[in-house]
Design a protein around this motif. Structure first.
Motif, PDB file in Angstrom:
ATOM      1  N   ALA A  93       6.224 -12.043  -6.332  1.00 24.65           N
ATOM      2  CA  ALA A  93       7.508 -11.997  -7.039  1.00 24.65           C
ATOM      3  C   ALA A  93       7.840 -10.586  -7.484  1.00 24.65           C
ATOM      4  CB  ALA A  93       7.474 -12.945  -8.241  1.00 24.65           C
ATOM      5  N   VAL A  94       6.830  -9.850  -7.940  1.00 24.06           N
ATOM      6  CA  VAL A  94       7.057  -8.459  -8.350  1.00 24.06           C
ATOM      7  C   VAL A  94       7.438  -7.606  -7.138  1.00 24.06           C
ATOM      8  CG1 VAL A  94       5.972  -6.405  -9.331  1.00 24.06           C
ATOM      9  CG2 VAL A  94       5.544  -8.645 -10.345  1.00 24.06           C
ATOM     10  N   VAL A  95       6.792  -7.844  -6.009  1.00 23.97           N
ATOM     11  CA  VAL A  95       7.104  -7.108  -4.790  1.00 23.97           C
ATOM     12  C   VAL A  95       8.559  -7.324  -4.387  1.00 23.97           C
ATOM     13  CG1 VAL A  95       6.674  -7.028  -2.300  1.00 23.97           C
ATOM     14  CG2 VAL A  95       4.764  -6.966  -3.899  1.00 23.97           C
ATOM     15  N   THR A  96       8.992  -8.578  -4.357  1.00 24.92           N
ATOM     16  CA  THR A  96      10.374  -8.858  -3.967  1.00 24.92           C
ATOM     17  C   THR A  96      11.363  -8.345  -5.006  1.00 24.92           C
ATOM     18  OG1 THR A  96      10.231 -11.074  -4.968  1.00 24.92           O
ATOM     19  CG2 THR A  96       9.724 -10.882  -2.620  1.00 24.92           C
ATOM     20  N   ILE A 128       1.333  -0.096  -4.057  1.00 25.61           N
ATOM     21  CA  ILE A 128       0.293  -0.409  -3.076  1.00 25.61           C
ATOM     22  C   ILE A 128      -0.679  -1.434  -3.642  1.00 25.61           C
ATOM     23  CG2 ILE A 128      -1.640   0.557  -1.777  1.00 25.61           C
ATOM     24  CD1 ILE A 128      -0.056   3.153  -1.560  1.00 25.61           C
ATOM     25  N   GLY A 129      -1.065  -1.262  -4.905  1.00 23.77           N
ATOM     26  CA  GLY A 129      -1.982  -2.215  -5.521  1.00 23.77           C
ATOM     27  C   GLY A 129      -1.409  -3.615  -5.610  1.00 23.77           C
ATOM     28  N   ALA A 165      -0.653  -9.453  -3.022  1.00 21.92           N
ATOM     29  CA  ALA A 165       0.368 -10.480  -2.752  1.00 21.92           C
ATOM     30  C   ALA A 165       0.160 -11.071  -1.365  1.00 21.92           C
ATOM     31  CB  ALA A 165       1.766  -9.880  -2.865  1.00 21.92           C
ATOM     32  N   ARG A 166      -0.869 -11.892  -1.226  1.00 20.61           N
ATOM     33  CA  ARG A 166      -1.121 -12.577   0.040  1.00 20.61           C
ATOM     34  C   ARG A 166      -1.889 -13.871  -0.226  1.00 20.61           C
ATOM     35  NH1 ARG A 166      -3.874  -8.358   3.628  1.00 20.61           N
ATOM     36  NH2 ARG A 166      -2.162  -7.119   2.761  1.00 20.61           N
ATOM     37  N   THR A 214       7.632  -2.237   1.687  1.00 22.70           N
ATOM     38  CA  THR A 214       7.597  -2.382   0.230  1.00 22.70           C
ATOM     39  C   THR A 214       7.538  -1.019  -0.448  1.00 22.70           C
ATOM     40  OG1 THR A 214       6.534  -4.560   0.345  1.00 22.70           O
ATOM     41  CG2 THR A 214       6.287  -3.308  -1.711  1.00 22.70           C
ATOM     42  N   VAL A 215       6.718  -0.114   0.084  1.00 23.49           N
ATOM     43  CA  VAL A 215       6.636   1.231  -0.479  1.00 23.49           C
ATOM     44  C   VAL A 215       7.968   1.955  -0.335  1.00 23.49           C
ATOM     45  CG1 VAL A 215       5.609   3.500  -0.108  1.00 23.49           C
ATOM     46  CG2 VAL A 215       4.152   1.477  -0.212  1.00 23.49           C
ATOM     47  N   LEU A 216       8.588   1.837   0.838  1.00 19.74           N
ATOM     48  CA  LEU A 216       9.861   2.518   1.071  1.00 19.74           C
ATOM     49  C   LEU A 216      10.936   2.016   0.105  1.00 19.74           C
ATOM     50  CD1 LEU A 216      11.810   4.303   2.674  1.00 19.74           C
ATOM     51  CD2 LEU A 216      12.077   2.409   4.300  1.00 19.74           C
TER      52      LEU A 216
END
Length: 428
Positions: free
Chosen positions: A64-67, A139-140, A145-146, A175-177
């Motif tokens: 959720a944080v990634v998205t 990155i962490g 998130a998998r 995600t980094v970009l």
């Protein structure tokens, strides 16, 4: 003179430099990340995600944080040798996004307060420190998130002797970009909105037109979020379903209120809800969109189910007029009426464009056997929501011109700063 007084001229510059150091950057990044994790965790807990098998809850929170920062979570799965699960999900939990953005922006601006001008090198160095640490945090979180889940197939699975699974993992590169682009947007917007933040000398001439409009738009969006919080609390207290309402508020409240904001302007969204999916939004929207065909979501279609939606136009008019007044009141007195209208129109078009880009939703899940389509039923479904972009931007431009002109007229009696004051006292 005391020893403390004698030492103060030498220690003051050191204290000023320390405020821009790596330790302060680390505090800013950690504060933003912690707030995002907490908001996402509470929202997912309210939605029932804490009961997911295999202790998947922390990894779902990480996803959720990634998205929330624009990152990509890829879905995949299978169902034995002859079947394949097909899944896709595109949605941004804007409550998590907004919480992190506000905290990071506040941390970025804190060392820059009460100064009229700052060099471009100084601002860039401070931003780069935050960006480097934010990159490490991205990155962490992405690595965490998998997850893979088993999907029950019911009678179909028993008959064919197979089981299905679906999993997710983060595309770290994208995600980094997008996470760094998200951070850059937050830092730039923070500089544009805050009059307490210094600008490089070459950019001072732009603050008269850009900063009041940017501040007004941010205030407008936050006002809608605050209004949504009040409505959500009232709904939870009077109609029950407190957990579901809390989940929507903690994960997707801006998704809901900013969507309704554009609808009140006259925008139309196309969407469809089919199968077991449901919109994390008020039941009225789900009613309009649910069915086998694409449906229109606008004032007319919503009014067929509930005539009170016309109040959205009134709310939009009041809040837009207030935003235009704030913009004009914060602008120098020499700005002309037509300029207020143009500034408001441009700012509102950009704001609606942002909403149209981040509030769209797309989700699909299906099971195909030997490559023959989806089985449908409870084993498949589709959900999507996307705007008719150009008409939405056209309505935004029209509303911006009208309310910008009206706001400029209302602000004529307000004592405003002149151009000289803007340069000398722009940092206050």
């Amino acid at each position: 003179m005391s020893p403390q007084t004698l030492r103060s001229p030498r220690t003051a510059p050191e204290r000023e430099a320390a405020r821009h150091g790596w330790l302060q950057a680390l505090g800013t990044v950690l504060a933003g990340l912690v707030v995002m994790v907490v908001v996402a965790a509470l929202g997912l807990w309210a939605a029932g995600a804490a009961d997911l098998p295999d202790n998947a809850f922390p990894r779902v929170v990480a996803a959720a944080v990634v998205t929330a920062v624009g990152g990509t979570v890829e879905l995949s799965g299978g169902a034995g040798a002859i079947a394949e699960t097909q899944a896709g999900l595109t949605v941004i939990p804007l409550s998590v996004t907004l919480a992190g953005a506000l905290v990071i922006a506040a941390g970025f601006l804190r060392p820059l307060r009460h100064r009229a001008v700052a060099g471009a090198t100084e601002l860039a160095g401070w931003a780069v420190r935050i960006a480097v640490l934010w990159l490490a945090a991205l990155i962490g979180v992405s690595l965490g998130a998998r997850q893979t889940f088993d999907i029950p197939l019911g009678d179909v699975g028993d008959f064919l002797g197979m089981s299905a699974d679906v999993g997710f993992e983060t595309d770290i590169a994208s995600t980094v970009l997008f996470g760094l682009l998200w951070l850059a947007g937050i830092l730039v917007l923070a500089l544009l909105v805050s009059r307490a933040a210094p600008l490089p000398p070459r950019l001072l001439r732009f603050q008269e037109s850009v900063r009041p409009a940017a501040y007004a738009m941010v205030a407008l969006l936050l006002a809608y979020v605050a209004l949504g919080v009040v409505i959500g609390i009232v709904v939870a207290a009077t109609r029950g379903h407190a957990a579901e309402t809390a989940a929507v508020m903690l994960l997707g409240l801006p998704n809901v209120v900013w969507l309704t904001f554009t609808i009140g302007l006259g925008a139309t969204w196309d969407g469809q809800v089919e199968g077991p999916f449901g919109l994390p939004m008020p039941h009225l929207l789900d009613q309009v969109l649910r069915g086998p065909d694409v449906s229109e979501l606008n004032l007319g279609s919503l009014a067929e189910y509930d005539g009170r939606v016309w109040w959205l136009v009134v709310v939009d008019a009041v809040l837009l007029l207030a935003a235009a007044f704030v913009m004009a009141a914060r602008s120098p007195a020499r700005v002309r009426l037509w300029q207020h209208a143009v500034h408001m129109a441009v700012a509102l078009v950009l704001t609606v464009l942002m909403i149209c880009l981040v509030a769209r939703i797309s989700a699909h899940y299906g099971l195909s056997i030997i490559g023959i389509g989806d089985l449908g039923g409870d084993l498949g479904g589709e959900l999507y929501l996307r705007p008719r972009l150009w008409s939405a931007l056209g309505f935004a431009a029209l509303w911006g011109l009208v309310t910008g002109c009206a706001g400029g007229l209302l602000a004529r009696r307000v004592r405003r700063r002149g151009a000289v004051d803007d340069v000398v006292r722009g940092g206050r």
